[in-house]
Design a protein around this motif. Structure first.
Motif, PDB file in Angstrom:
ATOM      1  N   ASP A 121       0.771  -1.171   0.521  1.00  0.00           N
ATOM      2  CA  ASP A 121      -0.087   0.174  -0.143  1.00  0.00           C
ATOM      3  C   ASP A 121       1.051   1.370  -0.300  1.00  0.00           C
ATOM      4  N   THR A 155       3.195   8.032  -0.925  1.00  0.00           N
ATOM      5  CA  THR A 155       2.334   7.754   0.105  1.00  0.00           C
ATOM      6  C   THR A 155       4.064   8.010   1.448  1.00  0.00           C
ATOM      7  N   ARG A 168       5.571  15.124   6.178  1.00  0.00           N
ATOM      8  CA  ARG A 168       4.802  15.403   7.706  1.00  0.00           C
ATOM      9  C   ARG A 168       5.999  15.316   8.572  1.00  0.00           C
ATOM     10  N   GLN A 203     -11.834  13.629  -0.358  1.00  0.00           N
ATOM     11  CA  GLN A 203     -10.168  13.186   0.537  1.00  0.00           C
ATOM     12  C   GLN A 203      -9.199  14.021   1.589  1.00  0.00           C
ATOM     13  N   HIS A 204     -10.073  15.406   2.256  1.00  0.00           N
ATOM     14  CA  HIS A 204      -9.705  15.807   3.134  1.00  0.00           C
ATOM     15  C   HIS A 204      -9.943  15.242   4.088  1.00  0.00           C
ATOM     16  N   TYR A 238      -7.388  11.829   3.847  1.00  0.00           N
ATOM     17  CA  TYR A 238      -5.853  12.044   3.086  1.00  0.00           C
ATOM     18  C   TYR A 238      -5.380  12.781   4.554  1.00  0.00           C
ATOM     19  N   ARG A 239      -5.930  13.252   4.994  1.00  0.00           N
ATOM     20  CA  ARG A 239      -5.576  14.107   6.737  1.00  0.00           C
ATOM     21  C   ARG A 239      -6.916  13.587   7.938  1.00  0.00           C
ATOM     22  N   THR A 292      -1.841  -1.439   9.430  1.00  0.00           N
ATOM     23  CA  THR A 292      -0.716  -1.424   8.116  1.00  0.00           C
ATOM     24  C   THR A 292       0.440  -2.109   8.420  1.00  0.00           C
ATOM     25  N   MET A 313      -2.090   7.057  12.226  1.00  0.00           N
ATOM     26  CA  MET A 313      -2.187   7.919  11.438  1.00  0.00           C
ATOM     27  C   MET A 313      -1.314   7.735   9.901  1.00  0.00           C
ATOM     28  N   VAL A 314      -1.952   6.736   9.077  1.00  0.00           N
ATOM     29  CA  VAL A 314      -0.374   7.450   7.466  1.00  0.00           C
ATOM     30  C   VAL A 314      -1.751   7.393   6.436  1.00  0.00           C
ATOM     31  N   THR A 315      -1.065   7.821   5.757  1.00  0.00           N
ATOM     32  CA  THR A 315      -2.015   8.045   4.163  1.00  0.00           C
ATOM     33  C   THR A 315      -1.439   6.812   3.504  1.00  0.00           C
ATOM     34  N   ARG A 316      -2.243   6.050   3.279  1.00  0.00           N
ATOM     35  CA  ARG A 316      -1.815   5.265   2.248  1.00  0.00           C
ATOM     36  C   ARG A 316      -2.530   4.620   1.178  1.00  0.00           C
ATOM     37  N   LYS A 317      -2.291   4.152   0.236  1.00  0.00           N
ATOM     38  CA  LYS A 317      -2.928   3.755  -0.856  1.00  0.00           C
ATOM     39  C   LYS A 317      -3.847   2.752  -0.835  1.00  0.00           C
ATOM     40  N   TYR A 365      -6.275   6.778  -1.763  1.00  0.00           N
ATOM     41  CA  TYR A 365      -5.506   6.792  -1.305  1.00  0.00           C
ATOM     42  C   TYR A 365      -6.067   7.453  -0.017  1.00  0.00           C
ATOM     43  N   LYS A 385      -4.711   4.857   7.548  1.00  0.00           N
ATOM     44  CA  LYS A 385      -5.109   3.470   7.716  1.00  0.00           C
ATOM     45  C   LYS A 385      -3.889   3.596   8.841  1.00  0.00           C
ATOM     46  N   ARG A 433      -1.046   2.379  12.201  1.00  0.00           N
ATOM     47  CA  ARG A 433      -0.055   1.802  12.488  1.00  0.00           C
ATOM     48  C   ARG A 433       0.544   2.088  13.803  1.00  0.00           C
TER      49      ARG A 433
END
Lengths: 348, 131
Positions: free
Chosen positions: A48, A53, A60, B10-11, B14-15, B91, B106-110, B122, B125, B127
Motif C-alpha cells: 500500500d 505515500t 509530515r 479526500q480531506h 488524506y488527513r 498497516t 494514522m498514516v496516509t496509504r494507498k 489514497y 490507515k 500502524r
C-alpha cells in the motif's frame, strides 16, 4: 551559486519503508549463491506504499521539525523516477495530504537519482529571490530493477523531505551550491517500459565519478575549502564502493562519510539516496558543523551543496522520528514475498 | 464509489479532517454537519491528531473486490484520542500482532486502485506507533 537572500533548511524528514530484502535472496534465486552481494539488504515498500505515500510521511516529519503552518508553503515539489501516475502529479496528492493547498505551486521533477536535489536547487532559488518564504523539496523513489539484473540487488525505496526557508529560521543554511550536467547515456527507461536499461560501460567512470567529482571539486574550489573543512559529507550511493571511492579521491575520511552512508542497509533509494544520507547526518549534527551534500543522477549530472548547521538543530532533531528509527524498524521478507509486493508476478 | 465521491471525501481520508461542535465541543469523525451529542449544527473543520488505540480488530482473509492484493490484512476499530471510533485497515503490522489497546497512529496509504487504468485511491490507515 548563491541566491540574493540566504536560504536554509527549516525542517527535514526521512521515511524508509518497513520491509527488507537481503541481497543474499536475490543471489540465491538468480545465481545459486555464486554471485557477490553489493549491499546487505534493501528497503522494499509495502503493497500500500508508493512515491506519494512515502513523500507524505517524510513531508509530515519535515513539518513537525519546522513548526510552521503548512498553508504558508508556496511550493511542493517531488523529485522521483517512480511517480504513481504517468500523468497527474504526485505533488498535488502530497500538498493535499499535508494541508498546503490551494495557494501553492506543485510539480514533479524528473532527473533520475538527482530529481530531489534539482527540486532543492529550485527551492533555494524561489526562497532566495524572495518570491516565497517556504518551499518543500522532496526526493522519493520506489525503484525497480529487472528481475535477475544487477540493479535488483540494490534498487530500494525511501524518501526525504526538506522544507526550505529564510536562513534566520534555519537549522542549517546553504553556503553555496554547484551543478554539473552533460548528456551521458548511462541509464534510461523509455515510455511504457517497466524496467530501465543501463549502458554498462558508461556507469562508473564517465558517469558517476566524472559528474559527482566535478560538482564536488567545483564547489570546494569556489568556496576555497578542502575536505578538512567539513564535519561530514554525503555522496549519492548506488552501492557501497562508489561513494567510498569518491570520498577518498576528494580527501574525505571514512569517519566523515560513515553517518550518511546508508546504502548497505536500505539500498539505493534513487532520488532519496543522498538526501536520506543528509537526514541521518542532521539527526546527529552539532551546531557549527559544515556538511557537504553531492547527488548524482543518470543522464547525467550532480548537484553539490555546502551547509552550515545552526543552534536550532538541537531542539528540532527530536521533534520527528530519526532516520535510524526507520532503518531499525525492519521486517525481513524472502524473494517470493518481494515478487508479490512489487507486483512482479503476472497471472495468466 | 466513483471518482467524485473520492474527491469529495479526500480531506477526511488524506488527513483525518472531521468537525468540532461549537455548541458542546464534541469532535466528530467522519464529518456529518450535525452533532450526534447535542443535535446542533456542527460545521467547523477539525483535524485529528491521528493518535489512538485499537478498540477491536479482525483479520480479513476473503476481501471485497479491489482489496484482494492486501490479503490477509487487519481491520480495526480505532478509538481516536479525541474520542471518535473509526473503522480502518491496520498497516505495517503482522497477522496476530494487533491487540486491544495497541497504540496506533494514522498514516496516509494507498487504499486500492481502480484497476490498471483507473484512479489510485489514497486514505488513512493506522500502524503501530513508531516513536
Amino acid at each position: 551559486m548563491r541566491p540574493t537572500r540566504e536560504v536554509g533548511i527549516i525542517g527535514y524528514g526521512a521515511y524508509v519503508p518497513r520491509y527488507r530484502l537481503p541481497a543474499t535472496e536475490v543471489d540465491r534465486v538468480w545465481t545459486d549463491g555464486y554471485s557477490g552481494t553489493p549491499i546487505k539488504e534493501k528497503a522494499v515498500p509495502g503493497p500500500d506504499e508508493d512515491t506519494a505515500t512515502m513523500s507524505i510521511e517524510a513531508a509530515r516529519n519535515a513539518l513537525k521539525r519546522a513548526g510552521i503552518d503548512p498553508v504558508r508553503i508556496r511550493a511542493v515539489w517531488v523529485g522521483s523516477e517512480s511517480p504513481p501516475y504517468a500523468v497527474k502529479p504526485a505533488a498535488t496528492i502530497v500538498a493535499e495530504a499535508i494541508g498546503a493547498v490551494p495557494e501553492t505551486q506543485a510539480a514533479d521533477w524528473e532527473f533520475a537519482c538527482k530529481a530531489g536535489t534539482e527540486a532543492m536547487q529550485a527551492a533555494i532559488g524561489m526562497v532566495g529571490s524572495g518570491m516565497m518564504d517556504y518551499a518543500l523539496a522532496i526526493g522519493a523513489d520506489t525503484a525497480q530493477g529487472r528481475p535477475g539484473d544487477a540493479l535488483e540487488y540494490t534498487a530500494g525505496a525511501g524518501s526525504a523531505a526538506y522544507l526550505l526557508g529564510p536562513k534566520e529560521e534555519s537549522l542549517a543554511y546553504f553556503e553555496a551550491s554547484y551543478s554539473y550536467v552533460t548528456d551521458t547515456p548511462d541509464f534510461f527507461r523509455r515510455p511504457y517500459q517497466h524496467y530501465p536499461q543501463h549502458g554498462s560501460r558508461f556507469t562508473g567512470e564517465p558517469a558517476y565519478f566524472k559528474h559527482l567529482l566535478a560538482a564536488a571539486q567545483g564547489l570546494l574550489n569556489e568556496l576555497g575549502y578542502t575536505a578538512k573543512d567539513f564535519a561530514a559529507a554525503v555522496f549519492h550511493q548506488p552501492n557501497v564502493a562508489f561513494p567510498q571511492r569518491a570520498a577518498k579521491e576528494l580527501g574525505f575520511s571514512r569517519e566523515q562519510i560513515q553517518t550518511g552512508l546508508l546504502v548497505s542497509e536500505i539500498g539505493n533509494t534513487y532520488a532519496a539516496s543522498s538526501l536520506l544520507g543528509l537526514t541521518a547526518i542532521l539527526d546527529q549534527a552539532k551546531p557549527g558543523d559544515r556538511v557537504l551534500l553531492v547527488s548524482y543522477g543518470s543522464g547525467a549530472g550532480s548537484d553539490a551543496f555546502s551547509l552550515i548547521v545552526t543552534d536550532r538543530v538541537v531542539e528540532r532533531q527530536n521533534k520527528a522520528p530519526h532516520t535510524r528509527d526507520y532503518i531499525a524498524r525492519r521486517k525481513e521478507i524472502d524473494y517470493a514475498l518481494y515478487v508479490r509486493y512489487r507486483k512482479k508476478l503476472h497471472m495468466h | 464509489m466513483g471518482i467524485p465521491n473520492h474527491w469529495r471525501t479526500q480531506h477526511q481520508r488524506y488527513r483525518l479532517v472531521g468537525e468540532i461542535c461549537q455548541h458542546c465541543g464534541a469532535k466528530l469523525f467522519p464529518p456529518r454537519d450535525v452533532c450526534p451529542e447535542c443535535s446542533q449544527p456542527a460545521y467547523e473543520p477539525f483535524t485529528f491528531s491521528g493518535r489512538g488505540q485499537v478498540y477491536s480488530h479482525s483479520t480479513v482473509l476473503h476481501a471485497p473486490r479491489g482489496y484482494e492484493e492486501f490479503v490477509p490484512y487487519t481491520v480495526a476499530l480505532v478509538k481516536l484520542e479525541e474520542g471518535p471510533l473509526v473503522t480502518a485497515q491496520l498497516t505495517d503490522v503482522d497477522a496476530g500482532e494487533a491487540y486491544i489497546g495497541m497504540p496506533v497512529e494514522m498514516v496516509t496509504r494507498k487504499q486500492r486502485e481502480d484497476g490498471e487504468e483507473g484512479a489510485i485511491i489514497y486514505g488513512y490507515k493506522f500502524r503501530p506507533v513508531l516513536q
